[in-house]
Design an enzyme around this catalytic site. Structure first.
Site, PDB file in Angstrom:
ATOM      1  N   HIS A   1       0.912  -1.323   0.201  1.00 36.80           N
ATOM      2  CA  HIS A   1      -0.023   0.073  -0.139  1.00 36.80           C
ATOM      3  C   HIS A   1       0.860   1.336  -0.034  1.00 36.80           C
ATOM      4  O   HIS A   1       2.119   1.192   0.238  1.00 36.80           O
ATOM      5  CB  HIS A   1      -0.972  -0.035   1.086  1.00 36.80           C
ATOM      6  CG  HIS A   1      -2.174  -0.926   1.001  1.00 36.80           C
ATOM      7  ND1 HIS A   1      -1.944  -2.042   1.407  1.00 36.80           N
ATOM      8  CD2 HIS A   1      -3.270  -0.575   0.466  1.00 36.80           C
ATOM      9  CE1 HIS A   1      -3.215  -2.712   1.323  1.00 36.80           C
ATOM     10  NE2 HIS A   1      -4.227  -1.511   0.596  1.00 36.80           N
TER      11      HIS A   1
ATOM     12  N   LYS B   1      -0.626   4.950   4.436  1.00 35.63           N
ATOM     13  CA  LYS B   1      -1.528   3.951   5.138  1.00 35.63           C
ATOM     14  C   LYS B   1      -1.015   4.004   6.591  1.00 35.63           C
ATOM     15  O   LYS B   1       0.070   3.759   6.894  1.00 35.63           O
ATOM     16  CB  LYS B   1      -1.680   2.698   4.403  1.00 35.63           C
ATOM     17  CG  LYS B   1      -2.642   1.749   4.806  1.00 35.63           C
ATOM     18  CD  LYS B   1      -2.953   0.786   3.977  1.00 35.63           C
ATOM     19  CE  LYS B   1      -3.886  -0.394   4.719  1.00 35.63           C
ATOM     20  NZ  LYS B   1      -5.112   0.205   5.176  1.00 35.63           N
TER      21      LYS B   1
HETATM   22  P1  NAD Z   1      -7.492   9.775   4.809  1.00 35.33           P
HETATM   23  O1  NAD Z   1      -6.273   9.787   6.144  1.00 35.33           O
HETATM   24  O2  NAD Z   1      -7.139  10.180   3.541  1.00 35.33           O
HETATM   25  O3  NAD Z   1      -9.003  10.027   5.278  1.00 35.33           O
HETATM   26  C1  NAD Z   1      -9.576   9.919   6.415  1.00 35.33           C
HETATM   27  C2  NAD Z   1     -10.377  11.313   6.831  1.00 35.33           C
HETATM   28  O4  NAD Z   1     -11.058  11.015   7.796  1.00 35.33           O
HETATM   29  C3  NAD Z   1      -9.648  12.531   6.898  1.00 35.33           C
HETATM   30  O5  NAD Z   1      -9.855  13.483   5.965  1.00 35.33           O
HETATM   31  C4  NAD Z   1      -9.795  12.846   8.446  1.00 35.33           C
HETATM   32  O6  NAD Z   1      -9.646  14.210   8.528  1.00 35.33           O
HETATM   33  C5  NAD Z   1     -11.398  12.406   8.582  1.00 35.33           C
HETATM   34  N1  NAD Z   1     -11.419  12.437  10.061  1.00 35.33           N
HETATM   35  C6  NAD Z   1     -10.741  12.320  10.960  1.00 35.33           C
HETATM   36  N2  NAD Z   1     -11.478  12.390  12.200  1.00 35.33           N
HETATM   37  C7  NAD Z   1     -12.620  12.793  11.991  1.00 35.33           C
HETATM   38  C8  NAD Z   1     -13.941  12.771  12.550  1.00 35.33           C
HETATM   39  N3  NAD Z   1     -13.970  12.926  13.787  1.00 35.33           N
HETATM   40  N4  NAD Z   1     -14.998  13.067  11.775  1.00 35.33           N
HETATM   41  C9  NAD Z   1     -15.013  13.090  10.616  1.00 35.33           C
HETATM   42  N5  NAD Z   1     -13.928  12.638   9.676  1.00 35.33           N
HETATM   43  C10 NAD Z   1     -12.589  12.689  10.594  1.00 35.33           C
HETATM   44  O7  NAD Z   1      -7.550   8.157   4.761  1.00 35.33           O
HETATM   45  P2  NAD Z   1      -8.266   7.245   3.469  1.00 35.33           P
HETATM   46  O8  NAD Z   1      -7.264   6.809   2.693  1.00 35.33           O
HETATM   47  O9  NAD Z   1      -9.459   7.811   3.079  1.00 35.33           O
HETATM   48  O10 NAD Z   1      -8.743   6.019   4.285  1.00 35.33           O
HETATM   49  C11 NAD Z   1      -9.588   6.162   5.419  1.00 35.33           C
HETATM   50  C12 NAD Z   1      -9.854   4.786   5.971  1.00 35.33           C
HETATM   51  O11 NAD Z   1     -10.487   3.907   4.958  1.00 35.33           O
HETATM   52  C13 NAD Z   1      -8.443   3.798   6.490  1.00 35.33           C
HETATM   53  O12 NAD Z   1      -8.778   3.038   7.485  1.00 35.33           O
HETATM   54  C14 NAD Z   1      -8.079   3.054   5.358  1.00 35.33           C
HETATM   55  O13 NAD Z   1      -7.651   1.932   5.445  1.00 35.33           O
HETATM   56  C15 NAD Z   1      -9.695   2.638   4.764  1.00 35.33           C
HETATM   57  N6  NAD Z   1      -9.721   2.244   3.381  1.00 35.33           N
HETATM   58  C16 NAD Z   1     -10.793   1.158   3.290  1.00 35.33           C
HETATM   59  C17 NAD Z   1     -11.082   0.733   1.857  1.00 35.33           C
HETATM   60  C18 NAD Z   1     -11.977  -0.294   1.785  1.00 35.33           C
HETATM   61  O14 NAD Z   1     -12.296  -0.797   0.544  1.00 35.33           O
HETATM   62  N7  NAD Z   1     -12.809  -0.703   2.721  1.00 35.33           N
HETATM   63  C19 NAD Z   1     -10.213   1.260   0.858  1.00 35.33           C
HETATM   64  C20 NAD Z   1      -9.430   2.210   1.113  1.00 35.33           C
HETATM   65  C21 NAD Z   1      -9.361   2.693   2.225  1.00 35.33           C
END
Ligand code: NAD
Length: 269
Positions: free
Chosen positions: A155, A159
């Site tokens: 990744h 991450k």
């Molecule tokens: P990222 O860090 O870019 O985004 C996370 C967002 O959440 C940030 O903008 C952050 O400011 C926000 N956040 C933090 N605290 C918050 C709160 N209290 N209320 C609302 N928003 C808040 O990360 P990402 O790459 O978008 O990934 C997010 C999650 O999704 C990770 O756990 C990642 O592993 C997971 N993910 C899952 C899949 C899937 O298919 N299930 C795919 C990609 C990523």
């Protein structure tokens, strides 16, 4: 029109989901939430992805998010997901979450909240990975203990959790498919270092590579003397996961309370 709320809207995944929700003709973006300290709070959501205004301003108010949405889509962090799940359960609203890195305690929180509201939780929302889970379980079951099983995931450098939720899920289904060799707890080896000795045949090795902008890759190796099988899934665009989340949101609306997986959404189980 299904009213959709997005939690973590300014994140990598949040922005992908936002674009697809705005594009869908059967969805209305009801509310978009970010961390209170995020610079996007108070600004029009359209500034996150370009394009014209849809009249929604980024907020940090979870109560508003839950009240105004039929389904909330969440890609944030484990503690955010758990408190959001509690709010959705309280309001009997549906939740689709793809946040990874959840502890066993966090999983129990989702399980409890699912008594009151429908939740789709999936560490990977892509169709391909969910099929991959079936394929590796079948291979592990058919090949038997002569084949050493190793999982390697890769990744992007941003991450936060390792190994990936998908790698853990792959390990879990492999352990279940070969349960006569022991539990994942007893067989899982997370990276190797030093004089580790001869590999016990029941081990399931799980390894994480981090670098650059890799969207997500998972390979399961089945190795024996004289041959090996490698089954690989490569995600090349985050839209894949966002499309899965949108599909889950359509599917979960109107479902009874319960904890569902992407396999349920896709009709794979
Ligand atoms: P990222 O860090 O870019 O985004 C996370 C967002 O959440 C940030 O903008 C952050 O400011 C926000 N956040 C933090 N605290 C918050 C709160 N209290 N209320 C609302 N928003 C808040 O990360 P990402 O790459 O978008 O990934 C997010 C999650 O999704 C990770 O756990 C990642 O592993 C997971 N993910 C899952 C899949 C899937 O298919 N299930 C795919 C990609 C990523």
């Amino acid at each position: 029109m299904l009213r959709i709320g997005i939690s973590g809207v300014a994140g990598r995944m949040g922005k992908m989901v936002l674009a697809q929700v705005i594009e869908a003709t059967d969805f209305k973006l009801a509310c978009a939430v970010e961390a209170a300290t995020h610079p996007s709070v108070g600004r029009d959501v359209s500034l996150l992805i370009g394009g014209s205004s849809v009249g929604v301003v980024v907020s940090s108010d979870v109560e508003q998010l839950v009240t105004h949405s039929d389904v909330v889509i969440d890609f944030t962090a484990p503690w955010v997901t758990c408190s959001l799940a509690r709010a959705c359960a309280h309001a009997r609203k549906a939740l689709v979450s793809g946040t990874t890195g959840l502890t066993d305690d966090d999983q129990r929180v989702l399980q409890t909240c699912a008594n009151d509201s429908p939740i789709v939780y999936a560490p990977n929302m892509s169709v391909g990975v969910n099929l991959l889970l079936d394929l590796v379980a079948h291979a592990a079951n058919q090949l038997g203990p002569e084949y050493d099983i190793e999982i390697v995931e890769a990744h992007h450098r941003m991450k936060k959790d390792a190994p990936s939720g998908t790698a853990l899920k792959l390990a879990e289904v492999i352990a279940e498919a070969t349960a006569s060799q022991g539990t994942l707890q007893a067989r899982g080896v997370y990276g190797r270092e030093g004089i580790v000795g001869v590999r016990p045949s029941a081990e399931i090795g799980i390894h994480a590579v981090r670098g650059g902008d890799i969207v997500g890759e998972h390979t399961v190796y089945f190795c024996t003397d004289g041959e090996r099988i490698e089954i690989t899934h490569r995600a090349s665009r985050r839209e894949t996961f966002a499309r899965g989340a949108v599909r889950a949101a359509r599917w979960i609306h109107g479902k009874p309370a319960g904890l569902y997986s992407m396999r349920n959404v896709l009709g794979l189980s």
